[in-house]
Write a protein that holds these residues in place. Structure first.
Motif, short mmCIF file in Angstrom:
data_model
loop_
_atom_site.label_atom_id
_atom_site.label_comp_id
_atom_site.label_asym_id
_atom_site.label_seq_id
_atom_site.Cartn_x
_atom_site.Cartn_y
_atom_site.Cartn_z
N VAL A 1 -16.06 14.17 -15.21
CA VAL A 1 -14.80 14.78 -15.94
C VAL A 1 -13.64 15.20 -15.41
CG1 VAL A 1 -14.34 16.31 -17.66
CG2 VAL A 1 -16.38 14.83 -17.95
N GLU A 2 -13.93 16.04 -14.33
CA GLU A 2 -13.07 16.63 -13.29
C GLU A 2 -12.09 15.57 -12.69
OE1 GLU A 2 -12.47 19.71 -9.81
OE2 GLU A 2 -14.56 19.17 -10.54
N ASP A 3 -12.81 14.38 -12.17
CA ASP A 3 -12.21 13.26 -11.49
C ASP A 3 -11.13 12.64 -12.28
OD1 ASP A 3 -13.34 14.27 -9.14
OD2 ASP A 3 -14.96 12.59 -9.30
N ALA A 4 -11.52 12.21 -13.56
CA ALA A 4 -11.00 11.50 -14.64
C ALA A 4 -9.72 12.34 -14.92
CB ALA A 4 -11.92 11.44 -15.79
N ALA A 5 -9.96 13.86 -15.17
CA ALA A 5 -8.80 14.64 -15.40
C ALA A 5 -7.45 14.57 -14.29
CB ALA A 5 -9.17 15.98 -15.89
N GLU A 6 -8.25 14.64 -13.22
CA GLU A 6 -7.21 14.40 -12.04
C GLU A 6 -6.49 13.34 -11.96
OE1 GLU A 6 -9.30 15.55 -8.67
OE2 GLU A 6 -9.64 17.39 -9.09
N GLU A 7 -7.23 12.00 -12.13
CA GLU A 7 -6.67 10.70 -12.42
C GLU A 7 -5.51 10.69 -13.39
OE1 GLU A 7 -9.42 7.59 -12.34
OE2 GLU A 7 -10.30 8.42 -10.63
N VAL A 8 -5.74 11.27 -14.46
CA VAL A 8 -4.87 11.13 -15.88
C VAL A 8 -3.53 12.16 -15.40
CG1 VAL A 8 -4.52 12.01 -18.09
CG2 VAL A 8 -6.59 10.71 -17.57
N GLY A 9 -3.80 13.14 -14.71
CA GLY A 9 -2.63 14.15 -14.22
C GLY A 9 -1.76 13.46 -13.36
N ASP A 10 -2.39 12.58 -12.32
CA ASP A 10 -1.63 11.88 -11.32
C ASP A 10 -1.10 10.81 -12.07
OD1 ASP A 10 -2.69 13.54 -9.38
OD2 ASP A 10 -4.22 12.01 -8.81
N GLU A 11 -1.57 10.13 -12.95
CA GLU A 11 -0.63 9.05 -13.62
C GLU A 11 0.55 9.79 -14.39
OE1 GLU A 11 -3.34 6.80 -16.12
OE2 GLU A 11 -4.57 6.19 -14.13
N VAL A 12 0.12 10.80 -14.99
CA VAL A 12 1.24 11.22 -15.84
C VAL A 12 2.62 11.84 -14.91
CG1 VAL A 12 2.01 13.48 -17.15
CG2 VAL A 12 0.02 12.25 -17.71
N GLU A 13 2.18 12.42 -13.84
CA GLU A 13 3.28 12.76 -12.95
C GLU A 13 4.19 11.46 -12.43
OE1 GLU A 13 1.33 14.81 -9.55
OE2 GLU A 13 1.00 16.77 -10.96
N GLU A 14 3.22 10.42 -12.14
CA GLU A 14 4.02 9.12 -11.65
C GLU A 14 4.82 8.75 -12.69
OE1 GLU A 14 1.03 6.17 -10.18
OE2 GLU A 14 0.39 7.49 -9.01
N ALA A 15 4.30 8.76 -14.09
CA ALA A 15 5.09 8.20 -15.07
C ALA A 15 6.44 9.30 -15.30
CB ALA A 15 4.40 8.41 -16.44
N ALA A 16 6.37 10.38 -15.28
CA ALA A 16 7.40 11.43 -15.29
C ALA A 16 8.41 11.13 -13.99
CB ALA A 16 6.89 12.84 -15.36
#
Length: 58
Positions: free
Chosen positions: A33-48
């Motif tokens: 779950v922690e790894d998935a949350a980090e991946e989602v966070g990275d994707e949101v930063e890239e989109a921003a």
């Protein structure tokens, strides 16, 4: 009587073993779950960053 005590001891060890394997499973799930949350966070930063770049171009 000795056999009965032996059976209880073995049953206790099996139950401890089951608890230990459940704990590892929970820890593994938490790490996933922690790894998935980090991946989602990275994707949101890239989109921003992409949106910011598009705004800067206009």
């Amino acid at each position: 009587m000795k056999k009965l005590l032996y059976v209880f001891a073995v049953a206790g060890l099996f139950s401890l073993g089951a608890c230990a394997s459940t704990e590892n499973t929970v820890e593994d799930g938490a790490e996933e779950v922690e790894d998935a949350a980090e991946e989602v966070g990275d994707e949101v930063e890239e989109a921003a960053d992409e949106v910011e770049d598009e705004i800067d171009e206009k």
